[in-house]
Design an enzyme around this catalytic site. Structure first.
Site, PDB file in Angstrom:
ATOM      1  N   HIS A   1      16.321  11.582 -23.293  1.00  0.00           N
ATOM      2  CA  HIS A   1      17.473  10.919 -22.602  1.00  0.00           C
ATOM      3  C   HIS A   1      18.325  11.732 -21.560  1.00  0.00           C
ATOM      4  O   HIS A   1      19.532  11.569 -21.532  1.00  0.00           O
ATOM      5  CB  HIS A   1      18.298  10.483 -23.779  1.00  0.00           C
ATOM      6  CG  HIS A   1      17.934   9.096 -24.821  1.00  0.00           C
ATOM      7  ND1 HIS A   1      18.438   8.943 -25.811  1.00  0.00           N
ATOM      8  CD2 HIS A   1      16.754   8.529 -24.359  1.00  0.00           C
ATOM      9  CE1 HIS A   1      17.506   8.148 -26.384  1.00  0.00           C
ATOM     10  NE2 HIS A   1      16.566   7.765 -25.361  1.00  0.00           N
TER      11      HIS A   1
HETATM   12  C1  LIG Z   1       8.567   9.258 -23.236  1.00  0.00           C
HETATM   13  C2  LIG Z   1       9.953   8.633 -22.989  1.00  0.00           C
HETATM   14  C3  LIG Z   1      10.421   7.869 -23.976  1.00  0.00           C
HETATM   15  C4  LIG Z   1      11.509   7.223 -23.803  1.00  0.00           C
HETATM   16  N1  LIG Z   1      11.876   6.168 -24.494  1.00  0.00           N
HETATM   17  C5  LIG Z   1      12.963   5.263 -24.130  1.00  0.00           C
HETATM   18  C6  LIG Z   1      13.572   3.984 -25.081  1.00  0.00           C
HETATM   19  O1  LIG Z   1      12.603   3.764 -26.004  1.00  0.00           O
HETATM   20  N2  LIG Z   1      14.497   3.601 -24.668  1.00  0.00           N
HETATM   21  C7  LIG Z   1      15.258   3.916 -23.564  1.00  0.00           C
HETATM   22  O2  LIG Z   1      16.277   3.175 -23.477  1.00  0.00           O
HETATM   23  N3  LIG Z   1      15.051   5.152 -23.123  1.00  0.00           N
HETATM   24  C8  LIG Z   1      14.080   5.708 -23.176  1.00  0.00           C
HETATM   25  N4  LIG Z   1      13.661   6.633 -22.443  1.00  0.00           N
HETATM   26  C9  LIG Z   1      14.598   7.192 -21.246  1.00  0.00           C
HETATM   27  C10 LIG Z   1      14.737   6.203 -20.343  1.00  0.00           C
HETATM   28  O3  LIG Z   1      13.368   5.583 -19.874  1.00  0.00           O
HETATM   29  C11 LIG Z   1      15.142   6.896 -18.716  1.00  0.00           C
HETATM   30  O4  LIG Z   1      16.635   7.143 -19.249  1.00  0.00           O
HETATM   31  C12 LIG Z   1      15.308   6.031 -17.696  1.00  0.00           C
HETATM   32  O5  LIG Z   1      14.162   5.610 -17.545  1.00  0.00           O
HETATM   33  C13 LIG Z   1      15.815   6.789 -16.563  1.00  0.00           C
HETATM   34  O6  LIG Z   1      15.580   5.886 -15.523  1.00  0.00           O
HETATM   35  P1  LIG Z   1      16.009   6.690 -14.008  1.00  0.00           P
HETATM   36  O7  LIG Z   1      15.885   5.509 -12.774  1.00  0.00           O
HETATM   37  O8  LIG Z   1      17.230   7.654 -13.993  1.00  0.00           O
HETATM   38  O9  LIG Z   1      14.587   7.572 -13.826  1.00  0.00           O
HETATM   39  P2  LIG Z   1      13.234   7.496 -14.090  1.00  0.00           P
HETATM   40  O10 LIG Z   1      12.944   6.154 -14.430  1.00  0.00           O
HETATM   41  O11 LIG Z   1      12.466   8.620 -14.475  1.00  0.00           O
HETATM   42  O12 LIG Z   1      12.678   7.386 -12.316  1.00  0.00           O
HETATM   43  C14 LIG Z   1      12.810   8.242 -11.394  1.00  0.00           C
HETATM   44  C15 LIG Z   1      11.843   8.089 -10.409  1.00  0.00           C
HETATM   45  O13 LIG Z   1      11.727   8.769  -9.294  1.00  0.00           O
HETATM   46  C16 LIG Z   1      10.505   9.404  -9.067  1.00  0.00           C
HETATM   47  N5  LIG Z   1      10.739  10.530  -8.148  1.00  0.00           N
HETATM   48  C17 LIG Z   1      11.508  11.741  -8.792  1.00  0.00           C
HETATM   49  N6  LIG Z   1      11.585  12.757  -7.688  1.00  0.00           N
HETATM   50  C18 LIG Z   1      10.896  12.182  -6.540  1.00  0.00           C
HETATM   51  C19 LIG Z   1      10.758  12.672  -5.151  1.00  0.00           C
HETATM   52  N7  LIG Z   1      11.128  13.807  -4.898  1.00  0.00           N
HETATM   53  N8  LIG Z   1       9.976  11.968  -4.313  1.00  0.00           N
HETATM   54  C20 LIG Z   1       9.892  10.455  -4.619  1.00  0.00           C
HETATM   55  N9  LIG Z   1       9.970  10.006  -5.891  1.00  0.00           N
HETATM   56  C21 LIG Z   1      10.459  10.832  -6.896  1.00  0.00           C
HETATM   57  C22 LIG Z   1       9.846   9.530 -10.446  1.00  0.00           C
HETATM   58  O14 LIG Z   1       8.335   9.948  -9.939  1.00  0.00           O
HETATM   59  C23 LIG Z   1      10.310   8.569 -10.991  1.00  0.00           C
HETATM   60  O15 LIG Z   1       9.463   7.164 -10.831  1.00  0.00           O
HETATM   61  C24 LIG Z   1      12.489   7.465 -22.740  1.00  0.00           C
HETATM   62  C25 LIG Z   1      11.919   8.321 -21.621  1.00  0.00           C
HETATM   63  C26 LIG Z   1      10.592   8.913 -21.587  1.00  0.00           C
HETATM   64  C27 LIG Z   1      10.197   9.874 -20.735  1.00  0.00           C
END
Ligand SMILES: Cc1cc2nc3c(=O)[nH]c(=O)nc-3n(C[C@H](O)[C@H](O)[C@H](O)COP(=O)(O)OP(=O)(O)OC[C@H]3O[C@@H](n4cnc5c(N)ncnc54)[C@H](O)[C@@H]3O)c2cc1C
Length: 508
Positions: free
Chosen positions: A446
């Site tokens: 998280h």
């Molecule tokens: C294994 C795991 C289990 C989890 N389980 C849960 C759960 O059960 N329930 C829950 O609520 N949360 C869970 N989480 C946490 C939740 O999924 C994350 O908090 C949430 O998805 C974060 O969203 P975000 O958009 O901030 O980042 P992300 O969804 O990680 O998205 C960031 C995106 O940006 C892309 N990116 C990064 N840098 C670059 C770059 N330089 N150029 C182009 N693209 C880039 C990445 O590839 C990615 O696709 C889990 C996370 C993981 C990893």
């Protein structure tokens, strides 16, 4: 043939990026580009299959980050998976859909995130959902994300809830309803037995829209700044580096690690630290990368079971528990059932080869310890330093000791006790519990808070998510959370993106 400019360029096609791209492109007059470093999620069986989610950690769809050795956790270097695929972490996560307590968000506003209180944000949560139980004052129906209860919960799950009731933790209908204190089946981002990621819910139905372009396998290396304005991004595509310009705004949605890293690589961060690495400092913003938070999860309290549990059902869980430590008047401790062993590298060696095992894994949802994300080198290919600082605040350790004691007592309660031969590790006193916590504390996945939103000068983004000191640039993802909410972070991130889309559309 990618156009050279778009109205909006969104970096990162994860939980937040998928929502933003879809919502901004709902205005047909808006041209939107979404750039994702990883590949498409379409047709990947392990992403679609809820029971296979653990196989995605450490796979080609994971960035493969590792936390720096944690000083209060025996110096262990703990892997911190992040999705590198369309849908981002929502394509590899455990699919729990949970938004915590109303006060999590009221606290955000008290901390300076003006306008971000629960009452104002509830419509954003509701808009994203297609909840199997239908619309109510608390829940949404008809939104892009299908949310269901486990279709086939393991029978032990009900016995865990019944045992918790004997310890004063009531069984509740819906942890995303009026109260989250209690035990219940989880809400899951699953529909028709398949993972319902942000990509699946928001992007797939929009794949033929002429004003939304999604580019995969394209790493954004840095931002293009002209004076104090961000005008575009530099990114790799088909083996070449190119610039794509944003006529209105660039929006970073690269996640709690990716977004601060991109800011720092572009000269937006602690100016002295950047200069030391030989990076030209454009905006002195020491808050970038600071205040990393992640819930500590004990991985795990394993029990030798009286009978084999059979094949994994749903996503391998079945019941969640929320209760209060002695220091908190609202749920800060959380636990879940695992249909099998839950053990990090150290503990895994102690698992029996020939006996069935299940786990009850407790975590701290109102943790206080904070860490950081820092560049270790100017080389864009070099790994970054990510330090969660688990257990740095003694209050976190004290609460986790209580969580262990609770699970120990729970295991002895009827009707759960009949499933248990013995705990895998029997802890005799406080010192052994502390040692066990330091040995097993792990990531809850998280991470957040590294581009903190606030009204003070030290915050990275203002309450409209605009990066301080730069025009034409916002951040909208888990990194902007002012403090970690008392829940899993996917639903709050989706909400942030829904709210960001409103703010951006309102500003256009
Ligand atoms: C294994 C795991 C289990 C989890 N389980 C849960 C759960 O059960 N329930 C829950 O609520 N949360 C869970 N989480 C946490 C939740 O999924 C994350 O908090 C949430 O998805 C974060 O969203 P975000 O958009 O901030 O980042 P992300 O969804 O990680 O998205 C960031 C995106 O940006 C892309 N990116 C990064 N840098 C670059 C770059 N330089 N150029 C182009 N693209 C880039 C990445 O590839 C990615 O696709 C889990 C996370 C993981 C990893």
């Amino acid at each position: 043939m990618l156009a050279s400019s778009f109205d909006y360029v969104i970096v990162g096609g994860g939980s937040a990026g998928a929502v933003l791209a879809r919502r901004l492109a709902e205005n047909p007059a808006c041209e939107v580009l979404l750039i994702e470093a990883g590949p498409s999620d379409v047709g990947v069986g392990a992403i679609a299959d809820p029971a296979a989610w653990t196989s995605l950690c450490g796979s080609a769809f994971d960035w493969g980050h590792v936390y720096a050795p944690a000083p209060h956790a025996l110096g262990r270097a703990i892997p911190i998976p992040r999705g590198r695929v369309l849908g981002g972490s929502s394509s590899i996560n455990a699919m729990i859909w949970y938004r915590g307590h109303a006060d999590d968000y009221d606290q955000w506003e008290r901390d300076g995130a003006t306008g971000w209180n629960f009452a104002a944000l509830l419509p954003c949560f509701r808009r994203s959902e297609d909840w199997q139980g239908g619309a109510s004052a608390w829940r949404g129906a008809g939104g892009p994300l299908r949310i269901e209860l486990p279709q086939d919960p393991h029978p032990i799950a009900a016995d865990i809830a019944a045992a918790a009731a004997r310890m004063g933790v009531p069984t509740i209908e819906d942890l995303n309803g009026e109260s989250n204190f209690g035990a219940c089946h989880p809400n899951l981002s699953i529909g028709n037995g398949q993972r319902w990621s942000a990509a699946r819910g928001y992007l797939h139905p929009a794949r033929d829209w002429p004003n939304l372009v999604v580019v995969t396998d394209s790493l954004v290396t840095d931002l293009v700044l002209e004076g104090d304005r961000c005008v575009g991004v530099r990114h790799r595509l088909d083996g070449r580096t190119r610039q794509t310009r944003a006529r209105h705004e660039v929006i970073l949605a690269a996640g709690a690690i990716g977004s601060p890293v991109l800011l720092m690589r572009s000269g937006i961060g602690d100016a002295r630290a950047l200069r030391r690495l030989g990076i030209q400092a454009r905006v002195d913003a020491p808050g970038v990368g600071d205040r990393l938070q992640d819930h500590p999860l004990l991985c795990g309290m394993n029990f030798i079971a009286t009978a084999p549990l059979g094949p994994v059902r749903d996503q391998g869980g079945g019941v969640l528990l929320n209760w209060c430590s002695s220091a908190s008047d609202r749920p800060d401790l959380h636990g879940f059932f695992v249909q099998g062993a839950h053990a990090g590298a150290g503990l895994a060696r102690e698992l029996p080869a020939d006996a069935p095992v299940f786990a009850l894994s407790p975590g701290l949802m109102r943790s206080r310890s904070t860490g950081f994300v820092r560049l270790a080198s100017a080389d864009p290919a070099a790994p970054v330093e990510i330090q969660p600082n688990y257990l740095a605040d003694p209050a976190d350790l004290a609460a986790l000791v209580e969580s262990v004691e609770f699970i120990e007592e729970l295991a002895g309660q009827s009707p759960l006790a009949r499933h248990i031969v013995r705990p895998l590790v029997a802890l005799r006193d406080h010192a052994e519990r502390v040692e066990f916590i330091r040995r097993t504390v792990d990531t809850f996945f998280h991470c957040c808070g590294t581009c903190r939103m606030g009204s003070d000068d030290a915050s990275v983004v203002d309450p409209a998510l605009r990066v301080r000191g730069v025009r034409g640039l916002r951040v909208a993802d888990a990194s902007v959370m002012p403090t970690i909410p008392s829940c899993n972070t996917n639903a709050p991130t989706i909400m942030i993106a829904e709210r960001a889309a409103e703010l951006i559309a309102g500003a256009a």
